[in-house]
Enzyme design. Structure first.
Site, mmCIF file in Angstrom:
data_model
loop_
_atom_site.group_PDB
_atom_site.id
_atom_site.type_symbol
_atom_site.label_atom_id
_atom_site.label_comp_id
_atom_site.label_asym_id
_atom_site.label_seq_id
_atom_site.Cartn_x
_atom_site.Cartn_y
_atom_site.Cartn_z
ATOM 1 C CE1 TYR A 186 -1.997 -6.962 11.109
ATOM 2 C CE2 TYR A 186 -4.373 -7.326 11.050
ATOM 3 C CZ TYR A 186 -3.239 -6.714 10.546
ATOM 4 O OH TYR A 186 -3.361 -5.851 9.486
ATOM 5 C CG ASP A 236 -1.882 -1.146 1.242
ATOM 6 O OD1 ASP A 236 -1.891 -1.925 0.280
ATOM 7 O OD2 ASP A 236 -2.635 -1.276 2.229
ATOM 8 C CD GLU A 238 -7.974 -11.057 10.843
ATOM 9 O OE1 GLU A 238 -8.263 -11.474 11.975
ATOM 10 O OE2 GLU A 238 -7.994 -11.772 9.826
ATOM 11 C CB SER A 289 -7.118 -4.927 9.842
ATOM 12 O OG SER A 289 -7.431 -6.278 9.623
#
Ligand code: GDP
Length: 322
Positions: free
Chosen positions: A145, A13, A123, A121
């Protein structure tokens, strides 16, 4: 002239963002660790340093006084976050919190807005009880994470209350030929290309049933820039809204590489099965579409195709080299 500061410049990115901003005439500065390779994009002003050294980063930020800060730096592997939960918390969590605070300091010293984008994220949602997820889905991570990213997601909100233009861009999986091999997509496309060229004969994977929402990385960079420059700072889910399984990705990639019988080559290796792995992460980006005018421009088949074609080109040029 706008001055932007990017962390994580050597990642997928970071490279797309730097190219995008440089093309717009933005002055781009980036922080890179001494061991990180230099960025692909020529024209970036590189500052060598360690993101976890908050004092050093604060001094640099005060000195540069950027208009926009993009925090893309992170230990990006969910699997590795189980091996190094403390390092993950330091880099993905604490360092980001310090960067937010430094951005606020710059804003107060300069008396003009600083726009901060945190690359968050999917996540953070862990094993969500609804699909697709949006900005109102409860934050309930299931791995180190996700937990570190969730902490910063909350800190963005905390600093927004201090009048910083801070945005948490909740990015779903986003891919390209620049994706490193430890992500499943690139692992699949590079191995499929190697098998097609007769240079490999097996692809060992973990959970084939995991469903993810795979988008095109430059589109996600575009969403972050739009969010930085929007009138109002908010959090945004950035996703295509379409979920596919790892198995679907494998089948599409092997077909593109000219191999119709992918089952012959794929084995499941417990080493790649994660202790806790969300079953399905699919995002609803309605807010980004309506408030930012954003939309994904590349669909699943085209993403797979571009990645496999790039890996086949690489394989062919490797095989003609002496
Ligand atoms: P992540 O979602 O950011 O962790 O991106 P990954 O590309 O690493 O993983 C996406 C999904 O693929 C997860 O559900 C993994 O459990 C699954 N997966 C299955 N096999 C593998 C593998 O061999 N490597 C990786 N990295 N992921 C795998």
């Amino acid at each position: 002239m706008t001055l932007a500061f990017i962390t994580g410049i050597s990642g997928q990115d970071g490279s797309y963002l730097a190219e995008r901003l440089l093309a717009e005439g933005v002055e781009v500065h980036a922080l890179a660790h001494a061991l990180e390779p230099p960025p692909e994009a020529p024209g970036v002003e590189l500052h060598r340093g360690d993101l976890t050294d908050s004092d050093e980063v604060r001094a640099l930020l005060v000195d540069l006084a950027p208009d926009e800060v993009y925090n893309l730096a992170a230990l990006s592997s969910v699997a590795r976050s189980w091996e190094e939960p403390d390092l993950t918390a330091r880099v993905n969590g604490l360092a980001a919190a310090a960067l937010l605070d430094s951005a606020l300091l710059v804003q107060e010293k300069q008396g003009r807005p600083v726009r901060f984008v945190q690359a968050s994220s999917a996540e953070i949602f862990g094993e969500p009880d609804r699909s697709p997820q949006d900005e109102s889905t409860p934050v309930r991570p299931v791995n180190p994470y996700g937990a570190a990213k969730a902490f910063v997601h909350h800190m963005v909100d905390v600093y927004r209350h201090r009048e910083l233009h801070a945005v948490s861009a909740i990015l779903y999986n986003h891919e390209s030929p620049r994706r490193p091999d430890h992500f499943v997509t690139r692992k699949i496309t590079s191995t499929a290309a190697a098998i097609a060229q007769g240079r490999a004969d097996v692809l060992a994977l973990g959970n084939l049933d995991a469903r993810r929402d795979w988008g095109w990385a430059p589109d996600y960079v575009d969403a972050m820039v739009r969010a930085a420059r929007a009138d109002v700072p908010r959090d945004y889910v950035v996703a295509t809204g379409v979920g596919r399984s790892v198995r679907d990705f494998v089948a599409a990639a092997f077909a593109r590489a000219g191999l119709s019988d992918w089952e012959r080559y794929v084995v499941v290796d417990p080493e790649f099965v994660r202790p806790a792995d969300p079953t399905e992460l699919v995002g609803d980006a309605t807010l980004a579409r309506t408030a930012l005018g954003w939309s994904p421009t590349v669909g699943f088949d085209e993403i797979v195709g571009r990645m496999v074609d790039a890996d086949l080109r690489q394989e062919r040029s490797a095989s003609v080299r002496p």
